[in-house]
Motif scaffolding. Structure first.
Motif, PDB file in Angstrom:
ATOM      1  N   LEU A   1      -6.878 -35.946   8.447  1.00 10.40           N
ATOM      2  CA  LEU A   1      -6.817 -36.495   9.808  1.00 10.40           C
ATOM      3  C   LEU A   1      -5.424 -36.343  10.398  1.00 10.40           C
ATOM      4  CD1 LEU A   1      -8.968 -39.735   9.346  1.00 10.40           C
ATOM      5  CD2 LEU A   1      -9.646 -37.645  10.530  1.00 10.40           C
ATOM      6  N   ARG A   2      -4.407 -36.505   9.540  1.00 10.92           N
ATOM      7  CA  ARG A   2      -3.022 -36.339  10.029  1.00 10.92           C
ATOM      8  C   ARG A   2      -2.770 -34.912  10.497  1.00 10.92           C
ATOM      9  NH1 ARG A   2      -0.785 -40.099   6.414  1.00 10.92           N
ATOM     10  NH2 ARG A   2      -0.649 -38.559   4.772  1.00 10.92           N
ATOM     11  N   LEU A   3      -3.259 -33.931   9.715  1.00 11.08           N
ATOM     12  CA  LEU A   3      -3.087 -32.521  10.099  1.00 11.08           C
ATOM     13  C   LEU A   3      -3.809 -32.229  11.412  1.00 11.08           C
ATOM     14  CD1 LEU A   3      -3.537 -30.688   6.669  1.00 11.08           C
ATOM     15  CD2 LEU A   3      -1.449 -30.802   8.042  1.00 11.08           C
ATOM     16  N   MET A   4      -5.012 -32.769  11.544  1.00 10.92           N
ATOM     17  CA  MET A   4      -5.774 -32.565  12.786  1.00 10.92           C
ATOM     18  C   MET A   4      -5.030 -33.161  13.983  1.00 10.92           C
ATOM     19  SD  MET A   4      -9.667 -33.481  11.803  1.00 10.92           S
ATOM     20  CE  MET A   4     -10.674 -32.418  10.796  1.00 10.92           C
ATOM     21  N   GLN A   5      -4.536 -34.372  13.780  1.00  9.83           N
ATOM     22  CA  GLN A   5      -3.834 -35.068  14.870  1.00  9.83           C
ATOM     23  C   GLN A   5      -2.595 -34.272  15.288  1.00  9.83           C
ATOM     24  OE1 GLN A   5      -4.709 -38.276  16.040  1.00  9.83           O
ATOM     25  NE2 GLN A   5      -3.003 -38.461  17.454  1.00  9.83           N
ATOM     26  N   ARG A   6      -1.826 -33.821  14.291  1.00  8.12           N
ATOM     27  CA  ARG A   6      -0.570 -33.122  14.590  1.00  8.12           C
ATOM     28  C   ARG A   6      -0.844 -31.809  15.338  1.00  8.12           C
ATOM     29  NH1 ARG A   6       2.317 -31.898   9.346  1.00  8.12           N
ATOM     30  NH2 ARG A   6       2.114 -34.120   9.052  1.00  8.12           N
ATOM     31  N   GLU A   7      -1.817 -31.043  14.824  1.00  7.32           N
ATOM     32  CA  GLU A   7      -2.103 -29.736  15.422  1.00  7.32           C
ATOM     33  C   GLU A   7      -2.666 -29.882  16.846  1.00  7.32           C
ATOM     34  OE1 GLU A   7      -1.219 -26.945  14.128  1.00  7.32           O
ATOM     35  OE2 GLU A   7      -2.133 -25.653  15.640  1.00  7.32           O
ATOM     36  N   SER A   8      -3.562 -30.833  17.026  1.00 13.74           N
ATOM     37  CA  SER A   8      -4.168 -30.964  18.359  1.00 13.74           C
ATOM     38  C   SER A   8      -3.199 -31.599  19.352  1.00 13.74           C
ATOM     39  CB  SER A   8      -5.488 -31.717  18.315  1.00 13.74           C
ATOM     40  OG  SER A   8      -5.418 -32.816  17.494  1.00 13.74           O
ATOM     41  N   SER A   9      -2.272 -32.404  18.849  1.00 15.32           N
ATOM     42  CA  SER A   9      -1.249 -32.957  19.725  1.00 15.32           C
ATOM     43  C   SER A   9      -0.319 -31.834  20.204  1.00 15.32           C
ATOM     44  CB  SER A   9      -0.482 -34.024  18.934  1.00 15.32           C
ATOM     45  OG  SER A   9       0.626 -34.425  19.615  1.00 15.32           O
ATOM     46  N   ARG A  10       0.037 -30.939  19.285  1.00 13.92           N
ATOM     47  CA  ARG A  10       0.879 -29.785  19.642  1.00 13.92           C
ATOM     48  C   ARG A  10       0.196 -28.918  20.702  1.00 13.92           C
ATOM     49  NH1 ARG A  10       1.914 -24.738  17.956  1.00 13.92           N
ATOM     50  NH2 ARG A  10       0.107 -24.507  16.619  1.00 13.92           N
ATOM     51  N   ARG A  11      -1.139 -28.884  20.652  1.00 15.45           N
ATOM     52  CA  ARG A  11      -1.887 -28.053  21.599  1.00 15.45           C
ATOM     53  C   ARG A  11      -2.314 -28.823  22.853  1.00 15.45           C
ATOM     54  NH1 ARG A  11      -4.413 -23.349  19.023  1.00 15.45           N
ATOM     55  NH2 ARG A  11      -3.580 -23.163  16.920  1.00 15.45           N
ATOM     56  N   GLY A  12      -1.929 -30.068  22.961  1.00 14.10           N
ATOM     57  CA  GLY A  12      -2.211 -30.838  24.181  1.00 14.10           C
ATOM     58  C   GLY A  12      -3.678 -31.192  24.373  1.00 14.10           C
ATOM     59  N   ALA A  13      -4.335 -31.666  23.321  1.00  9.96           N
ATOM     60  CA  ALA A  13      -5.754 -32.046  23.444  1.00  9.96           C
ATOM     61  C   ALA A  13      -5.942 -33.125  24.510  1.00  9.96           C
ATOM     62  CB  ALA A  13      -6.272 -32.558  22.101  1.00  9.96           C
ATOM     63  N   PRO A  14      -6.852 -32.908  25.453  1.00 15.44           N
ATOM     64  CA  PRO A  14      -7.032 -33.874  26.558  1.00 15.44           C
ATOM     65  C   PRO A  14      -7.321 -35.294  26.084  1.00 15.44           C
ATOM     66  CG  PRO A  14      -8.277 -31.868  26.981  1.00 15.44           C
ATOM     67  CD  PRO A  14      -7.728 -31.734  25.588  1.00 15.44           C
ATOM     68  N   VAL A  15      -8.098 -35.445  25.007  1.00 12.90           N
ATOM     69  CA  VAL A  15      -8.497 -36.798  24.595  1.00 12.90           C
ATOM     70  C   VAL A  15      -7.296 -37.651  24.191  1.00 12.90           C
ATOM     71  CG1 VAL A  15      -8.912 -36.307  22.136  1.00 12.90           C
ATOM     72  CG2 VAL A  15     -10.253 -38.072  23.293  1.00 12.90           C
ATOM     73  N   LEU A  16      -6.207 -36.998  23.788  1.00 13.53           N
ATOM     74  CA  LEU A  16      -5.052 -37.773  23.333  1.00 13.53           C
ATOM     75  C   LEU A  16      -4.324 -38.475  24.483  1.00 13.53           C
ATOM     76  CD1 LEU A  16      -3.703 -35.329  20.604  1.00 13.53           C
ATOM     77  CD2 LEU A  16      -5.079 -37.386  20.296  1.00 13.53           C
ATOM     78  N   SER A  17      -4.643 -38.102  25.715  1.00 12.37           N
ATOM     79  CA  SER A  17      -4.012 -38.812  26.834  1.00 12.37           C
ATOM     80  C   SER A  17      -4.868 -39.980  27.332  1.00 12.37           C
ATOM     81  CB  SER A  17      -3.728 -37.849  27.994  1.00 12.37           C
ATOM     82  OG  SER A  17      -4.921 -37.222  28.382  1.00 12.37           O
ATOM     83  N   VAL A  18      -6.015 -40.180  26.703  1.00 10.07           N
ATOM     84  CA  VAL A  18      -6.925 -41.235  27.183  1.00 10.07           C
ATOM     85  C   VAL A  18      -6.307 -42.621  27.029  1.00 10.07           C
ATOM     86  CG1 VAL A  18      -9.097 -42.409  26.672  1.00 10.07           C
ATOM     87  CG2 VAL A  18      -9.046 -39.935  26.854  1.00 10.07           C
ATOM     88  N   GLU A  19      -5.739 -42.883  25.850  1.00 13.52           N
ATOM     89  CA  GLU A  19      -5.225 -44.230  25.608  1.00 13.52           C
ATOM     90  C   GLU A  19      -4.121 -44.600  26.594  1.00 13.52           C
ATOM     91  OE1 GLU A  19      -4.847 -45.616  21.489  1.00 13.52           O
ATOM     92  OE2 GLU A  19      -2.883 -46.359  22.117  1.00 13.52           O
TER      93      GLU A  19
END
Ligand code: SF4
Length: 210
Positions: A2-20
């Motif tokens: 999960l940490r690897l997924m979070q880090r990689e998708s954060s680097r790529r600007g995943a839209p869902v990460l701006s929801v919170e």
């Protein structure tokens, strides 16, 4: 993982990460956003959710809006007319049955109009810190590709994940998976050659990848 997924998708600007940061951590806002998000891009959901919550930050204020007003505020989210009807009824039920508060049990949440298992589990995990996994199409697809489960429907994936994922990871499960599904392990042509999990992933059911 999960940490690897979070880090990689954060680097790529995943839209869902701006929801919170867009909607905060209040139970009512999380419930509204999750109802709106079905079959809708996160960017669209965030804008619609903000418009609606600016007018109706509480169940009482939402109940005072007509279905047509809610429709106009949440357009163009997917199925906005149906969702407007559900949200109108949901606000009235929160007031009549739950003292104007978002309830914190699965049974109570799923008694609300427009709230199914996925939405209830996301609200329980995100708003109340309960040990539940919200399984949407991203979580379903990636869990099967990785071989964590072998299940044909999101509901069956949810049952299987509930059995094998330790409680302490359950509430953290949905967000990194969704973000990863938006950016790397996409529905079509997942980016396996750029994926941090590529060495250990059996890529079950992946026909074509990049
Ligand atoms: S290797 Fe491919 S199928 Fe496996 S998790 Fe990564 S992107 Fe998804």
């Amino acid at each position: 993982m999960l940490r690897l997924m979070q880090r990689e998708s954060s680097r790529r600007g995943a839209p869902v990460l701006s929801v919170e940061s867009a909607i905060g951590r209040g139970a009512f806002a999380i419930l509204i956003f999750t109802v709106l998000s079905a079959r809708t891009r996160d960017e669209t959901t965030i804008k619609a959710g903000r418009r609606l919550l600016a007018k109706a930050p509480t169940p009482q204020k939402l109940a005072r809006l007509s279905t047509a007003q809610i429709s106009r505020l949440i357009h163009p989210v997917g199925f906005y007319k149906t969702k407007a009807r559900h949200l109108h009824a949901l606000a009235h039920k929160l007031i009549s049955d739950f003292n104007g508060k978002v309830p914190s049990t699965f049974e109570s949440l799923t008694s609300l109009p427009g709230v199914g298992r996925k939405t209830a589990n996301i609200v329980l995990a995100s708003a109340f810190g309960k040990h539940t996994i919200g399984v949407d199409t991203h979580v379903h697809r990636i869990s099967n590709r990785l071989g964590l489960v072998r299940a044909k429907t999101p509901e069956k994936t949810n049952d299987a994940l509930d059995r094998i994922i330790p409680n302490k990871y359950k509430k953290k499960f949905n967000m990194p998976m969704v973000a990863f599904g938006q950016t790397v392990c996409t529905p079509l042509h997942p980016k396996c050659s750029e994926c941090p999990l590529t060495e250990g992933c059996p890529r079950i059911g992946v026909a074509k990848h990049r």
